[in-house]
Enzyme design. Structure first.
Site, PDB file in Angstrom:
ATOM      1  N   GLY A   1       0.823  -1.215   0.000  1.00 40.81           N
ATOM      2  CA  GLY A   1       0.000   0.000   0.000  1.00 40.81           C
ATOM      3  C   GLY A   1       0.851   1.256   0.000  1.00 40.81           C
ATOM      4  O   GLY A   1       0.511   2.254   0.632  1.00 40.81           O
TER       5      GLY A   1
ATOM      6  N   LYS B   1       5.611  21.992 -10.639  1.00 40.76           N
ATOM      7  CA  LYS B   1       7.020  21.763 -11.001  1.00 40.76           C
ATOM      8  C   LYS B   1       7.178  22.001 -12.498  1.00 40.76           C
ATOM      9  O   LYS B   1       6.461  21.402 -13.294  1.00 40.76           O
ATOM     10  CB  LYS B   1       7.408  20.315 -10.640  1.00 40.76           C
ATOM     11  CG  LYS B   1       8.789  19.921 -11.127  1.00 40.76           C
ATOM     12  CD  LYS B   1       9.120  18.469 -10.802  1.00 40.76           C
ATOM     13  CE  LYS B   1      10.404  18.038 -11.485  1.00 40.76           C
ATOM     14  NZ  LYS B   1      10.685  16.614 -11.365  1.00 40.76           N
TER      15      LYS B   1
HETATM   16  P1  FAD Z   1       6.914   1.031  -0.734  1.00 45.33           P
HETATM   17  O1  FAD Z   1       6.587   2.442  -0.474  1.00 45.33           O
HETATM   18  O2  FAD Z   1       8.135   0.462  -0.082  1.00 45.33           O
HETATM   19  O3  FAD Z   1       5.648   0.179  -0.292  1.00 45.33           O
HETATM   20  C1  FAD Z   1       5.742  -1.193  -0.054  1.00 45.33           C
HETATM   21  C2  FAD Z   1       4.417  -1.685   0.506  1.00 45.33           C
HETATM   22  O4  FAD Z   1       4.467  -3.096   0.595  1.00 45.33           O
HETATM   23  C3  FAD Z   1       4.099  -1.175   1.895  1.00 45.33           C
HETATM   24  O5  FAD Z   1       2.740  -0.833   1.994  1.00 45.33           O
HETATM   25  C4  FAD Z   1       4.359  -2.383   2.788  1.00 45.33           C
HETATM   26  O6  FAD Z   1       3.548  -2.371   3.935  1.00 45.33           O
HETATM   27  C5  FAD Z   1       3.973  -3.502   1.842  1.00 45.33           C
HETATM   28  N1  FAD Z   1       4.580  -4.777   2.226  1.00 45.33           N
HETATM   29  C6  FAD Z   1       5.849  -5.179   2.070  1.00 45.33           C
HETATM   30  N2  FAD Z   1       6.025  -6.404   2.574  1.00 45.33           N
HETATM   31  C7  FAD Z   1       4.829  -6.796   3.050  1.00 45.33           C
HETATM   32  C8  FAD Z   1       4.361  -7.961   3.711  1.00 45.33           C
HETATM   33  N3  FAD Z   1       5.173  -8.985   4.016  1.00 45.33           N
HETATM   34  N4  FAD Z   1       3.071  -8.009   4.059  1.00 45.33           N
HETATM   35  C9  FAD Z   1       2.214  -7.007   3.785  1.00 45.33           C
HETATM   36  N5  FAD Z   1       2.610  -5.867   3.164  1.00 45.33           N
HETATM   37  C10 FAD Z   1       3.903  -5.776   2.820  1.00 45.33           C
HETATM   38  N6  FAD Z   1       9.978   8.515  -7.270  1.00 45.33           N
HETATM   39  C11 FAD Z   1       9.584   9.565  -7.993  1.00 45.33           C
HETATM   40  O7  FAD Z   1       8.823   9.406  -8.953  1.00 45.33           O
HETATM   41  N7  FAD Z   1      10.006  10.825  -7.687  1.00 45.33           N
HETATM   42  C12 FAD Z   1      10.916  11.052  -6.696  1.00 45.33           C
HETATM   43  O8  FAD Z   1      11.246  12.198  -6.424  1.00 45.33           O
HETATM   44  C13 FAD Z   1      11.405   9.944  -5.974  1.00 45.33           C
HETATM   45  N8  FAD Z   1      12.323  10.092  -4.986  1.00 45.33           N
HETATM   46  C14 FAD Z   1      12.800   8.984  -4.347  1.00 45.33           C
HETATM   47  C15 FAD Z   1      13.869   9.097  -3.440  1.00 45.33           C
HETATM   48  C16 FAD Z   1      14.385   7.962  -2.828  1.00 45.33           C
HETATM   49  C17 FAD Z   1      15.544   8.085  -1.899  1.00 45.33           C
HETATM   50  C18 FAD Z   1      13.815   6.687  -3.073  1.00 45.33           C
HETATM   51  C19 FAD Z   1      14.345   5.462  -2.403  1.00 45.33           C
HETATM   52  C20 FAD Z   1      12.775   6.569  -3.966  1.00 45.33           C
HETATM   53  C21 FAD Z   1      12.280   7.696  -4.621  1.00 45.33           C
HETATM   54  N9  FAD Z   1      11.265   7.579  -5.556  1.00 45.33           N
HETATM   55  C22 FAD Z   1      10.868   8.663  -6.276  1.00 45.33           C
HETATM   56  C23 FAD Z   1      10.618   6.303  -5.773  1.00 45.33           C
HETATM   57  C24 FAD Z   1       9.273   6.281  -5.055  1.00 45.33           C
HETATM   58  O9  FAD Z   1       9.451   6.548  -3.690  1.00 45.33           O
HETATM   59  C25 FAD Z   1       8.657   4.918  -5.224  1.00 45.33           C
HETATM   60  O10 FAD Z   1       8.601   4.597  -6.584  1.00 45.33           O
HETATM   61  C26 FAD Z   1       7.255   4.920  -4.705  1.00 45.33           C
HETATM   62  O11 FAD Z   1       7.216   5.391  -3.406  1.00 45.33           O
HETATM   63  C27 FAD Z   1       6.667   3.558  -4.773  1.00 45.33           C
HETATM   64  O12 FAD Z   1       7.122   2.766  -3.729  1.00 45.33           O
HETATM   65  P2  FAD Z   1       6.442   1.354  -3.596  1.00 45.33           P
HETATM   66  O13 FAD Z   1       4.999   1.544  -3.406  1.00 45.33           O
HETATM   67  O14 FAD Z   1       6.904   0.518  -4.722  1.00 45.33           O
HETATM   68  O15 FAD Z   1       7.102   0.716  -2.289  1.00 45.33           O
END
Ligand code: FAD
Length: 504
Positions: free
Chosen positions: A14, A80
């Site tokens: 999420g 932006k």
């Molecule tokens: P996450 O936010 O890590 O979410 C993972 C989810 O999986 C969580 O809800 C967690 O609870 C769930 N989960 C994991 N394991 C389990 C489990 N075993 N059971 C149940 N649930 C689980 N992108 C941009 O476009 N612009 C930016 O400026 C930018 N800056 C960034 C800067 C940094 C330093 C980083 C690291 C990333 C950046 N990004 C940026 C990328 C962006 O943050 C991510 O693409 C975006 O937040 C998506 O993350 P996600 O949802 O894939 O993962």
């Protein structure tokens, strides 16, 4: 309707990726087409960064029927217009990668060829002076672009800076209103079918089982399904993109928000500054082989505009991409599918591409391999295109003041990028397709901004008499200047249309 249609889609995670996927899928399918469940674990949490976006997000907002002003208010967003790069080409140097278009094409030839010709013959103004977006950005002025191509305001494009956690919550409301069911549970195991190797069910920490037909893995860097269960493999790009850590910290907002993400290069990495309505997001992305964590943390804290609002949080990553974005009945999105580092704000966009492309290759329970292969090819090309663009910033530096910059300036680069740079060096040509994520302006801005100087221009640009060209370019600068003068300031625009309610 085919009997083989999906009965249940399970989204794992999420974070931004999970809720983007849930919203797009729920909005694209008729209510009741199939069940959509999302599992997230508050115990694990999200990365909580990712606050700068690029213009294609506007298309997604439109597709989802999102009212833009409402979205801005709810996510404390600002506009932006591009990225300001400081100390990248060389120390003390600054340039802008603007959204939108430089000048106007003349006689069917791209504008920058005419500009190069005039500059080489008579000197004169920089390329940035022909970008309406850059001029607006520098003046702190904003207005939404015009749709009429005859209006100079049509040369502008914009995206947003927003609060990542508020964005997740905003999408969650939309998705749940369309029937997505949310489960606050930790996944403790993944069951695979012993014959097909497909994911059959998730085991949750309350002992229950959640079955599904299609699983969308948005579990973040860990890649719970795509990697830990299916062992899909990861293509490591750290030889070209050696950043592997980031410290992130919010600080108090100071002054009116700027219309750009600021990226300041440091000794072994770079620092972002993203100004929102209620606070400023900051982070220092660095390479741990060339600096240590304490130094990176201190450097970040010393370079904040206002008081830090929290302790800096460290994130570790390996740049690269999952070898297959779609493997069996699992599609990975977001950090589970790869990470190119945040320099050009590509991650959220790659989630958008992943989920909208999925809707074009929407499967039934047959999971046709031809669809899967084509999907994987599209996603791979998109990742590699973004990767090359980001590598360019490191490769084309003239900095030699630290071991890190000497390393990246000398490193080998992918052949695809080599070919692009060579093409530009000779006659300033940009190879590319209409649908490329980073189009013409972006490549020209970064190539020129980082000091790659072409030795010639397109001979087709030589047809116009020089005096006429000089007069036309002068007129373009005048039109840009007048247009910017008439725009409201960024703050005035926000105050008038989309100010977040809890601000004084
Ligand atoms: P996450 O936010 O890590 O979410 C993972 C989810 O999986 C969580 O809800 C967690 O609870 C769930 N989960 C994991 N394991 C389990 C489990 N075993 N059971 C149940 N649930 C689980 N992108 C941009 O476009 N612009 C930016 O400026 C930018 N800056 C960034 C800067 C940094 C330093 C980083 C690291 C990333 C950046 N990004 C940026 C990328 C962006 O943050 C991510 O693409 C975006 O937040 C998506 O993350 P996600 O949802 O894939 O993962």
């Amino acid at each position: 309707m085919s009997d083989n249609r999906l009965r249940r889609i399970v989204i794992v995670g999420g974070g931004t990726a999970g809720w983007m996927a849930a919203t797009v899928i729920a909005k694209s399918l008729t209510p009741g087409y199939c069940e959509i469940d999302l599992v997230e674990s508050p115990e694990i949490g999200t990365v909580g960064v990712g606050e700068a976006t690029i213009p294609p997000l506007l298309a997604l907002n439109r597709q989802l029927g999102i009212d833009e002003d409402e979205f801005i208010r709810r996510t404390q967003a600002t506009f932006k217009l591009g990225i300001q790069f400081r100390n990248w080409g060389r120390l003390g140097h600054e340039y802008v990668h603007p959204f939108g278009i430089y000048g106007a094409d003349l006689e069917g030839v791209d504008f920058h060829h005419h500009w190069l010709r005039l500059r080489d013959a008579r000197g004169g103004h920089g390329l940035e002076d022909y970008s309406l977006t850059t001029a607006a950005m520098k003046a702190g002025k904003f207005i939404r672009p015009a749709t009429d191509p005859r209006n100079v305001l049509s040369r502008m494009a914009y995206a947003f800076h927003f609060d990542a956690s508020l964005y997740g919550g905003f999408l969650r409301e939309i998705a749940m209103a369309r029937g997505v069911r949310r489960h606050e549970r930790k996944i403790v195991d993944v069951e695979l079918n012993s014959e097909t190797g497909f994911v059959e069910a998730l085991k949750l920490d309350d002992g229950s089982r959640m079955e599904g037909d299609l699983f969308i893995d948005c579990s973040g860097f860990r890649g719970l399904l795509i990697e830990q269960a299916l062992k899909t493999g990861y293509e490591d790009w750290s030889e070209w993109l050696p950043m592997d850590r980031a410290f992130a910290v919010p600080c108090e907002a100071v002054g009116a928000p700027t219309l750009y993400t600021r990226s300041t290069a440091h000794e072994a990495g770079w620092q972002w500054r993203i100004q929102l309505q209620h606070r400023t997001g900051n982070g220092h992305v660095f390479c741990s082989s060339f600096t240590n964590e304490d130094t990176a943390r201190e450097r970040l804290l010393q370079n904040l505009d206002g008081k830090a609002l929290a302790e800096p949080r460290m994130l570790r990553f390996v740049t690269g991409r999952r070898k297959k974005a779609w493997n069996k009945n699992v599609i990975c999105l977001g950090l589970a599918s790869g990470f190119i580092e945040p320099l050009e704000s590509t991650s959220i966009h790659l989630v958008q591409t992943g989920v909208t492309t999925l809707m074009s290759f929407f499967p039934d329970r047959n999971f046709d391999q031809a669809d899967i292969d084509r999907y994987n090819q599209i996603i791979q090309e998109e990742y590699e295109h973004a990767r090359d663009f980001v590598i360019l910033h490191y490769h084309a530096t003239q900095r030699d003041d630290s071991a890190f910059w000497r390393h990246v300036a000398a490193m080998d680069i992918p052949d695809s990028l080599k070919a692009r740079v060579e093409l530009f060096r000779s006659r300033a040509r940009i190879s590319g397709k209409q649908e490329d994520l980073f189009a013409f302006t972006s490549w020209v801005a970064v190539m020129m901004g980082q000091g790659i100087t072409p030795t010639g221009h397109d001979p087709m640009a030589d047809q116009m008499p020089l005096d006429e060209l000089e007069m036309k370019l002068g007129r373009m600068r005048e039109v840009i200047g007048n247009a910017v003068q008439a725009m409201p300031t960024h703050q005035q625009f926000i105050d008038r249309f989309c100010k977040a309610p809890n601000l004084p």
